[in-house]
Design a protein around this motif. Structure first.
Motif, mmCIF file in Angstrom:
data_model
loop_
_atom_site.group_PDB
_atom_site.id
_atom_site.type_symbol
_atom_site.label_atom_id
_atom_site.label_comp_id
_atom_site.label_asym_id
_atom_site.label_seq_id
_atom_site.Cartn_x
_atom_site.Cartn_y
_atom_site.Cartn_z
ATOM 1 N N PHE A 8 16.932 -8.681 -8.534
ATOM 2 C CA PHE A 8 15.979 -7.919 -7.727
ATOM 3 C C PHE A 8 14.768 -7.508 -8.549
ATOM 4 C CE2 PHE A 8 14.042 -4.321 -5.667
ATOM 5 C CZ PHE A 8 13.935 -4.783 -4.364
ATOM 6 N N SER A 9 15.023 -6.877 -9.701
ATOM 7 C CA SER A 9 13.909 -6.444 -10.552
ATOM 8 C C SER A 9 14.407 -6.009 -11.922
ATOM 9 C CB SER A 9 13.171 -5.275 -9.900
ATOM 10 O OG SER A 9 12.246 -4.702 -10.808
ATOM 11 N N ARG A 10 13.597 -6.256 -12.943
ATOM 12 C CA ARG A 10 13.832 -5.662 -14.255
ATOM 13 C C ARG A 10 13.436 -4.187 -14.194
ATOM 14 N NH1 ARG A 10 14.302 -9.103 -18.797
ATOM 15 N NH2 ARG A 10 14.635 -11.209 -18.035
ATOM 16 N N PRO A 11 13.804 -3.412 -15.202
ATOM 17 C CA PRO A 11 13.292 -2.038 -15.269
ATOM 18 C C PRO A 11 11.762 -2.079 -15.394
ATOM 19 C CG PRO A 11 15.122 -2.368 -16.813
ATOM 20 C CD PRO A 11 14.739 -3.716 -16.314
ATOM 21 N N LEU A 12 11.077 -1.199 -14.664
ATOM 22 C CA LEU A 12 9.611 -1.219 -14.607
ATOM 23 C C LEU A 12 9.045 0.174 -14.858
ATOM 24 C CD1 LEU A 12 9.211 -3.206 -11.245
ATOM 25 C CD2 LEU A 12 8.864 -4.128 -13.569
ATOM 26 N N PRO A 13 7.795 0.244 -15.347
ATOM 27 C CA PRO A 13 7.127 1.546 -15.439
ATOM 28 C C PRO A 13 7.019 2.183 -14.052
ATOM 29 C CG PRO A 13 5.863 -0.147 -16.602
ATOM 30 C CD PRO A 13 6.968 -0.855 -15.852
ATOM 31 N N ALA A 14 6.892 3.509 -14.018
ATOM 32 C CA ALA A 14 6.901 4.235 -12.741
ATOM 33 C C ALA A 14 5.868 3.712 -11.755
ATOM 34 C CB ALA A 14 6.682 5.731 -13.003
ATOM 35 N N SER A 15 4.659 3.428 -12.226
ATOM 36 C CA SER A 15 3.597 2.994 -11.298
ATOM 37 C C SER A 15 3.946 1.657 -10.651
ATOM 38 C CB SER A 15 2.261 2.893 -12.030
ATOM 39 O OG SER A 15 2.392 2.016 -13.133
ATOM 40 N N ASP A 16 4.631 0.784 -11.393
ATOM 41 C CA ASP A 16 5.041 -0.504 -10.817
ATOM 42 C C ASP A 16 6.136 -0.324 -9.766
ATOM 43 O OD1 ASP A 16 3.257 -1.625 -12.526
ATOM 44 O OD2 ASP A 16 4.726 -2.526 -13.874
ATOM 45 N N ILE A 17 6.985 0.690 -9.977
ATOM 46 C CA ILE A 17 8.018 0.981 -8.975
ATOM 47 C C ILE A 17 7.353 1.438 -7.668
ATOM 48 C CG2 ILE A 17 9.855 2.623 -8.348
ATOM 49 C CD1 ILE A 17 10.952 0.554 -10.202
ATOM 50 N N THR A 18 6.343 2.290 -7.789
ATOM 51 C CA THR A 18 5.631 2.764 -6.599
ATOM 52 C C THR A 18 5.079 1.572 -5.821
ATOM 53 O OG1 THR A 18 4.963 4.677 -7.908
ATOM 54 C CG2 THR A 18 3.875 4.388 -5.767
ATOM 55 N N ARG A 19 4.432 0.655 -6.530
ATOM 56 C CA ARG A 19 3.848 -0.516 -5.878
ATOM 57 C C ARG A 19 4.937 -1.391 -5.264
ATOM 58 N NH1 ARG A 19 1.518 -3.529 -9.900
ATOM 59 N NH2 ARG A 19 0.483 -1.607 -10.504
ATOM 60 N N LEU A 20 5.992 -1.668 -6.050
ATOM 61 C CA LEU A 20 7.090 -2.500 -5.553
ATOM 62 C C LEU A 20 7.685 -1.915 -4.274
ATOM 63 C CD1 LEU A 20 9.252 -4.804 -6.043
ATOM 64 C CD2 LEU A 20 10.537 -3.121 -7.338
ATOM 65 N N TYR A 21 7.938 -0.596 -4.297
ATOM 66 C CA TYR A 21 8.555 0.060 -3.144
ATOM 67 C C TYR A 21 7.673 -0.098 -1.903
ATOM 68 C CZ TYR A 21 11.036 3.666 -0.470
ATOM 69 O OH TYR A 21 11.748 4.334 0.478
ATOM 70 N N ARG A 22 6.366 0.061 -2.097
ATOM 71 C CA ARG A 22 5.441 0.004 -0.950
ATOM 72 C C ARG A 22 5.276 -1.403 -0.414
ATOM 73 N NH1 ARG A 22 1.627 4.551 -3.102
ATOM 74 N NH2 ARG A 22 2.558 6.300 -1.969
ATOM 75 N N GLU A 23 5.307 -2.392 -1.324
ATOM 76 C CA GLU A 23 5.062 -3.774 -0.899
ATOM 77 C C GLU A 23 6.322 -4.468 -0.403
ATOM 78 O OE1 GLU A 23 3.210 -5.588 -4.276
ATOM 79 O OE2 GLU A 23 1.299 -4.548 -3.934
ATOM 80 N N TYR A 24 7.461 -3.860 -0.701
ATOM 81 C CA TYR A 24 8.736 -4.520 -0.404
ATOM 82 C C TYR A 24 9.155 -4.294 1.040
ATOM 83 C CZ TYR A 24 13.811 -5.246 -0.545
ATOM 84 O OH TYR A 24 15.096 -5.647 -0.292
ATOM 85 N N THR A 25 9.528 -5.349 1.707
ATOM 86 C CA THR A 25 10.145 -5.241 3.032
ATOM 87 C C THR A 25 11.544 -5.819 2.916
ATOM 88 O OG1 THR A 25 8.015 -6.138 3.710
ATOM 89 C CG2 THR A 25 9.537 -5.500 5.467
#
Ligand code: C2E
Ligand code: MG
Ligand code: MG
Ligand code: MG
Length: 286
Positions: free
Chosen positions: A260-277
């Motif tokens: 699903f994903s490697r560990p990411l910096p917080a800002s990348d998590i925000t983007r991933l969460y928003r873009e993910y469906t």
């Protein structure tokens, strides 16, 4: 300076073990400067629901940006931090930073829980309970949005104390899990006595799940035991879709891993969460 001398001597001897020992001493010395110099960062790795594919939780994983050596992995420096007694301070920083980030995410509308890893020394006294409580109050968080990950060896160190501390944390409402489950020596009867919410299957059992019959049996057994004990179960280190399909078939609740994903910096998590469906359910059925 002593440090420079040590480095030269190491080269002079050209001896493997000496070099490793010097390296460790240098790392340990540098570790004392890491907090004041703000060299730590938290990355976050998503934990995803096997049932509906939603991002449910993110695990905070510490990174050390060493001024010369680049990023040092936690497996290299957490043991040093534990030996030198720095782990309490580092652990407090991790808890506070993760809670602050969680507040930012929840205020921004991200429906996430954050999981934090703990070391044994952090749990040595009841002060930890107070620390957690204050942290939740400071950032106005619901306790159930904070997850604490403990290992079997941490819990088995002082069993009675652990039970008392975990009961208080449970009454507060925080989510409690056992990390790397299956690698330690906890007795199953303690599992029943502890107010746990989640078992995390160690990634060593997940790795060869599709090729090694024994690992498949271990994963299936841990999952069915967790289901029977009304515990949620998370699989670590899921890298391939075949592993996810097997875990789904066994009744696993959450998965975490490079698939699903490697560990990411917080800002990348925000983007991933928003873009993910979340994909349609058929991706998850076998
Ligand atoms: P852990 O808590 O079991 O964390 C999972 C580790 O597996 C992480 O390594 C993660 O990057 C790695 N991982 C995740 N998905 C995959 C995958 O699909 N394949 C493989 N091969 N690995 C995967 P990381 O970040 O290097 O952390 C290692 C360990 O260091 C953690 O294991 C935890 O025990 C410890 N640690 C990390 N952060 C902290 C912290 O803030 N405090 C304490 N006390 N320990 C920490
Ligand atoms: Mg963990
Ligand atoms: Mg509970
Ligand atoms: Mg683990």
């Amino acid at each position: 300076r002593a440090k420079a001398n040590g480095g030269n001597r190491c080269q002079f001897y050209n001896h493997h073990l000496d070099r490793e020992a010097v390296e460790r001493i240098e790392l340990r010395n540098a570790l004392y400067q890491a907090l004041p110099n703000q060299e730590f960062e938290l990355h976050y790795q998503p934990q995803v629901s096997v049932h509906d594919a939603r991002i449910t939780c993110v695990e905070a994983l510490i990174r050390w940006h060493h001024p010369d050596k680049g990023t040092v992995a936690p497996d290299c420096f957490i043991p040093l931090a534990e030996e030198s007694g720095l782990i309490k301070e580092i652990g407090s920083w991790v808890l506070d930073t993760a809670c602050q980030q969680l507040k930012t995410w929840r205020q921004a509308g991200l429906d996430l829980r954050v999981a934090v890893n703990l070391s044994a020394a952090q749990l040595d006294d009841m002060a930890f309970y107070q620390q957690v409580k204050e942290c939740l109050e400071r950032y106005e968080l619901q306790p159930r949005h904070l997850e604490l990950e403990l290992t079997e060896s941490i819990l088995m160190r002082h069993v009675d104390h652990s039970i008392r501390l975990l009961n208080k944390l449970d009454q507060l409402g925080v989510h409690l899990s056992i990390d790397d489950f299956g690698t330690g020596y906890s007795s199953l009867s303690y599992l029943k006595r502890l107010p746990l919410d989640t078992l995390k299957i160690d990634r060593s059992f997940v790795r060869d799940l599709c090729t090694d019959q024994d690992d498949a049996v271990i994963c299936r057994t841990i999952i069915s035991m967790a289901n029977n004990l009304k515990l949620s179960v998370t699989a670590e280190g899921v890298e391939r879709a075949e592993q996810l399909h097997k875990l789904a078939e066994f009744g696993c609740d959450l998965y975490q891993g490079y698939l699903f994903s490697r560990p990411l910096p917080a800002s990348d998590i925000t983007r991933l969460y928003r873009e993910y469906t979340p994909p349609e359910n058929e991706h998850y059925t076998i």
